[in-house]
Design a protein around this motif. Structure first.
Motif, short mmCIF file in Angstrom:
data_model
loop_
_atom_site.label_atom_id
_atom_site.label_comp_id
_atom_site.label_asym_id
_atom_site.label_seq_id
_atom_site.Cartn_x
_atom_site.Cartn_y
_atom_site.Cartn_z
N CYS A 149 15.78 -12.75 -20.73
CA CYS A 149 14.65 -13.28 -19.98
C CYS A 149 14.73 -14.80 -20.02
N THR A 150 15.45 -15.37 -19.07
CA THR A 150 15.57 -16.82 -18.98
C THR A 150 14.26 -17.37 -18.41
N TRP A 151 14.14 -18.68 -18.37
CA TRP A 151 12.92 -19.25 -17.79
C TRP A 151 12.75 -18.76 -16.35
N PHE A 166 4.06 -13.61 -24.86
CA PHE A 166 3.91 -12.30 -24.24
C PHE A 166 2.55 -12.28 -23.56
N ALA A 207 13.93 -16.09 -15.04
CA ALA A 207 13.60 -14.65 -15.03
C ALA A 207 12.12 -14.46 -15.31
N SER A 208 11.57 -15.31 -16.18
CA SER A 208 10.14 -15.17 -16.51
C SER A 208 9.27 -15.58 -15.33
N ARG A 209 9.83 -16.30 -14.38
CA ARG A 209 9.09 -16.72 -13.19
C ARG A 209 9.33 -15.79 -11.99
N THR A 235 14.87 -14.60 -31.07
CA THR A 235 14.09 -14.80 -29.85
C THR A 235 13.90 -13.50 -29.08
N PRO A 236 12.71 -13.31 -28.53
CA PRO A 236 12.49 -12.09 -27.75
C PRO A 236 13.13 -12.13 -26.36
N VAL A 237 13.76 -13.22 -25.98
CA VAL A 237 14.34 -13.27 -24.62
C VAL A 237 15.54 -12.34 -24.48
N ARG A 267 4.56 -8.71 -20.46
CA ARG A 267 5.60 -9.49 -19.84
C ARG A 267 5.88 -10.79 -20.59
N LEU A 268 7.14 -11.14 -20.69
CA LEU A 268 7.52 -12.40 -21.32
C LEU A 268 7.28 -13.55 -20.35
N TYR A 269 6.77 -14.66 -20.89
CA TYR A 269 6.51 -15.80 -20.02
C TYR A 269 6.90 -17.08 -20.76
N ILE A 270 7.74 -17.86 -20.13
CA ILE A 270 8.24 -19.08 -20.78
C ILE A 270 7.62 -20.30 -20.10
#
Lengths: 811, 111
Positions: A222-224, B45, A226-228, A747-749, B50-53
């Motif tokens: 889950c890259t940045w 989270f 991917a999170s978007r 890391t959870p990514v 969902r994961l959020y960066i």
């Protein structure tokens, strides 16, 4: 010139320095013949004033105390790190003498010309290899697993390469009225903001997001970005083909394919013989002895007769036919035998039938509903663009994988449309980086070209790219069969730290050669082994040009640093010494000759700095297949053997490879090696990009190194806990090939069953002499990845899908 | 009011840390010591699982809003080079109209 004595020069980037694939426009501030600052050029359409960390660090790079500034000659044992400075004349004389001796005693093919990742070197290193007379120009990554498989597959499927259209062909970019913002961009296996992918600027996707583009990201992490994304599919490394085939399955089942495009532009209506052991395309020669083997056959539903597709004229023998797309027929061969045939489309649908969301979910670990959602999101968006990354290359099954993903934009009709996947050609057809020997500056006589290593093993190696096959080269260095390898010219490459899998073997191989030269900007673990080291110039210290893909642009020499010389000048000087009647006196002559197709001189290019081809030029989109701008004969269609997009590939058929896509397990995985998996229960993936560094470079640049001091292994918190590992602790990553020790980044990514190791690490600040070699053996993850596992066409290797175990390091 | 301020549209900050290096170059700062800006990453989270960066450029004690550049009509070094174009430098008054819709943003003032 401003009154403070600072001169500002407008130029563009490519390679030595930022290290990347270039493209940005910059303003270089020079005072007293020294670069004091580098800034982005707000007027350049590519970066619009922005500039990355690596380019902003150019002053630290150029004037670094460890920069190689004079030619060096080895005086101690190989690897001992004892060198003495020599003059350029001495260096050229020594190289000329040694290499001519090898050529005379063993033949020119016994010299390997070894490059790293493609940037600006392809043209100049092939020129030198061919001037010397060797066909063995090579990129050392196992299975040539970097873009070449994707380029090859696009070339044989649709006759040209394609990239996402982020308005890079328009000066006004996103505001150009001809451009459309993609409704969806699918990013398949690339962490764009952390990378400068081939011919692309990663942050263009941030620009598009702001303008309304939705993202689907396919990545085990889950890259940045991917999170978007609206949709993130976390797949198991190496199962990309299955996912693409799952998408195609859903698209066909739910009628989400663009049938008008498929009927008109692909070979879907062509007939395939099913009486043969493997299905093969029916050709005109099967029906009439006087026919041509390059012509194909289709069925006309109105007359119920068979019609010939004339590949030369790009017409059916019955002009008004709309051939059957779906059907099975019986046809008489020349000898009267009646055989069963099917349309490609029927066969294609049967081929994807087994890739149900249920099965694909089992293979890829992506939940069924997300597979269906992803297929719909891609296919229902318009325009829909697909950006693919390196993981498509770094698997032995890269050919069917690239093919399956490539088919997505062919089946949805997102090819050369605004905001889709645009056909990418070198701007103005200026070739600075040749793929085939035909496009290179010099050429070789056929009897020499035939000695290229791997040419008889693999069809794609023979017919697509002029490189020697690196796994076969390494093998041949040890077996000495069919001929001995005696020397290596290494330029823009650091196989011990970066491109070489099983670097222990490359270490042994390079050390046993009679003569080796390394051209680089800093001392590296690889350079430590060489006999002569030549100091190369950064892009600010050389004249060059770039056309990959667009714009066509000039790279201008702004200053000199000590005795550093450009790769081009080095190779040109030696080419003159190796080849009688070498056609170019100097780099200007060479550049002027390369620029012929653009109708300008190098000086004119420098005056413009960058140029975008005008509307209507064959190197600028859109819809060129409709306008007859792709084929040499000016007819509508594509540059493939049939002129159609070949969903059933005649090239793959010729190379005796499966002509349609399929999934194949990585060679080491929970599925293919369950016993090994018990001992090594984590999937090891590698190569995630690090913002401050380009591959193995930049570890000595203070500003960049301060952002990341040492290599890490990404491990999920649950997995870390299971193995008693805490964040920041030193861990060993080990498998049956080797072991490294790096720091745990909990890391959870990352997926709990996968760990991600960084590549390219070594420590310029550590001892260079053997056995240390700048500490490369402690941290180089390639020691856990094999050579010799190239895929069926000589392409692809299991770089991102290995197995390992992880445990706390002692002490 | 003509006080300058920095608006950060941080939802689009990709965490590339180019701003840090742009600042280092502009002031020729020593590596490893505090620069004018430092990017912080947050991994969360969401309630949905969902994961959020989120990346946030943090302007430090050392930041002077590039007064010298601004005087010459340039934008601060980090603003010009930000790869994601998330930094907007302007007077507080003008920035009011530049606050992005539908997402959170940060405003840094000089005080």
């Amino acid at each position: 010139m401003k009154n403070d004595g600072v001169k500002i020069i407008k130029t563009t980037t490519w390679s030595p320095g930022p290290g990347c694939h270039g493209g940005c426009g910059i303003l270089v501030h020079v005072k007293d013949d020294k670069v004091i600052k580098v800034e982005g050029d707000p007027d350049h359409p590519w970066n619009q004033g922005r500039l990355c960390s690596r380019c902003l660090s150019m002053t630290q790079y150029m004037y670094h105390k460890d920069r190689l500034t004079k030619p060096l000659k080895r005086v101690g044992e190989r690897g001992q790190g004892k060198f003495e400075p020599i003059s350029w004349d001495e260096a050229f004389d020594l190289i000329e003498k040694k290499m001519k001796q090898i050529r005379q005693d063993h033949g020119p093919e016994s010299m390997i010309f070894h490059q790293g990742t493609g940037r600006d070197i392809g043209g100049w290193i092939s020129m030198l290899a061919y001037a010397y007379g060797s066909p063995n120009w090579m990129f050392g990554l196992s299975g040539i697993s970097c873009y070449t498989p994707r380029l090859m597959m696009m070339s044989i499927t649709q006759g040209d390469f394609a990239v996402v259209d982020a308005a890079q062909w328009h000066e006004k970019r996103y505001d150009d009225p001809e451009y459309e913002i993609p409704e969806t961009v699918t990013i398949w296996g690339q962490n764009l903001p952390a990378t400068c992918p081939d011919g692309f600027f990663g942050h263009w996707y941030v620009d598009l997001m702001k303008r309304g583009t939705r993202l689907m990201v396919i990545d085990p992490r889950c890259t940045w970005i991917a999170s978007r994304a609206k949709l993130w599919l976390q797949l198991r490394p190496g199962t990309d083909a299955a996912l693409a085939l799952g998408f195609i399955h859903v698209m066909i089942k739910e009628n989400l394919v663009n049938m008008t495009f498929i009927e008109k532009w692909t070979n879907a209506p062509f007939l395939v013989r099913t009486d043969t052991p493997e299905p093969i395309l029916l050709r005109e020669t099967d029906l009439a002895p006087s026919g041509k083997s390059t012509n194909f056959v289709a069925h006309d539903p109105v007359s119920n007769e068979f019609v010939i597709w004339d590949s030369d004229n790009q017409t059916y023998s019955r002009k008004d036919t709309t051939p059957s797309m779906d059907g099975e027929f019986t046809i008489s061969l020349t000898d009267g035998t009646r055989i069963p045939v099917k349309t490609v489309w029927r066969m294609y649908k049967e081929n994807v039938e087994e890739y149900t969301p249920q099965k694909v979910s089992r293979i890829t670990w992506v939940p069924e509903d997300k597979i269906v959602q992803g297929a719909r999101m891609y296919a229902k968006s318009s325009p829909s663009a697909l950006h693919w990354g390196l993981p498509i290359d770094t698997i032995p099954s890269t050919i069917p994988t690239s093919q399956a993903v490539n088919h997505l934009w062919c089946l949805s009709g997102n090819l050369d449309n605004p905001g889709g996947n645009a056909i990418a050609r070198y701007a103005y057809d200026v070739v600075t980086y040749p793929y085939h020997s035909g496009g290179s500056i010099l050429s070789l006589p056929p009897e020499v070209a035939e000695k290229r290593i791997g040419i008889n093993d693999y069809g794609p190696i023979k017919d697509f790219r002029a490189w020697a096959q690196p796994d076969k080269v390494l093998e041949q260095i040890f077996t000495k069969k069919p001929y001995e390898i005696k020397g290596m010219w290494i330029q823009t490459a650091n196989p011990l730290a970066c491109t070489g899998m099983e670097p222990q073997k490359w270490h042994k191989a390079i050390k046993q050669l009679d003569f080796t030269v390394c051209v680089d900007l800093f001392m590296t673990p690889t350079a430590m082994l060489c006999d002569v080291i030549l100091p190369a110039a950064t892009f600010l210290e050389k004249d060059s040009l770039k056309a990959w893909w667009v714009p066509l642009q000039a790279i201008k020499k702004v200053v000199e640093v000590d005795e550093c010389k450009s790769d081009i000048e080095i190779n040109l000087e030696l080419s003159k010494r190796f080849m009688k009647d070498f056609p170019y006196d100097n780099t200007r002559d060479l550049f002027d000759s390369l620029l012929k197709s653009a109708g300008i001189t190098y000086q004119q290019l420098c005056d413009n700095t960058w140029m975008i081809p005008p509307k209507g030029h064959s190197s600028r989109p859109y819809y060129r297949h409709e306008k007859g701008l792709l084929r040499a004969d000016g007819k509508p269609g594509f540059r493939t053997p049939s002129g159609k997009i070949e969903l059933f590939s005649s090239w793959l058929e010729k190379w005796q490879l499966a002509p349609m896509p399929y999934h194949e397990e990585p060679p080491y995985s929970p599925v293919s090696t369950p016993d090994l998996f018990k001992e090594y229960p984590l999937i090891l993936t590698t190569g995630r990009r690090m913002g401050p560094f380009f591959h193995s470079e930049h570890r000595q640049i203070p500003w960049l190194r301060a952002q990341q001091k040492e290599p890490v292994l990404e491990i999920h918190p649950d997995t870390a806990q299971k193995y008693g590992i805490t964040h920041g602790q030193k861990v060993c990553v080990e498998n049956w090939l080797g072991k490294i020790t790096v720091k745990a980044l909990v890391t959870p990514v990352i997926h709990p069953d996968i760990v991600m190791a960084e590549h390219g690490w070594w420590f310029p600040e550590k001892e260079g002499a053997e056995p240390s070699l700048f500490g490369v053996w402690d941290v180089n993850v390639n020691q856990l990845i094999p050579m010799g596992h190239e895929g069926k066409g000589g392409l692809g290797s299991p770089i991102k899908s290995m197995l390992c175990k992880v445990y706390k390091a002692k002490g | 009011m003509s006080e300058y301020a920095m608006l950060i549209d941080y939802e689009y900050c990709s965490g590339c840390k180019t701003c840090e290096i742009a600042c280092n170059q502009e002031y020729n700062r020593e590596a490893g010591k505090l620069g004018g800006v430092e990017v912080q990453e947050f991994i969360h989270f969401l309630q949905s699982g969902r994961l959020y960066i989120t990346n946030i450029p943090h302007f430090t004690k050392a930041c002077v809003f590039c007064a010298g550049r601004v005087k010459k009509g340039l934008t601060p070094a980090c603003v010009q080079h930000c790869m994601a174009n998330v930094l907007v430098f302007d007077t507080l008054e003008n920035l009011k109209d530049k606050i992005p819709e539908n997402r959170k943003a940060l405003l840094w003032t000089k005080g």
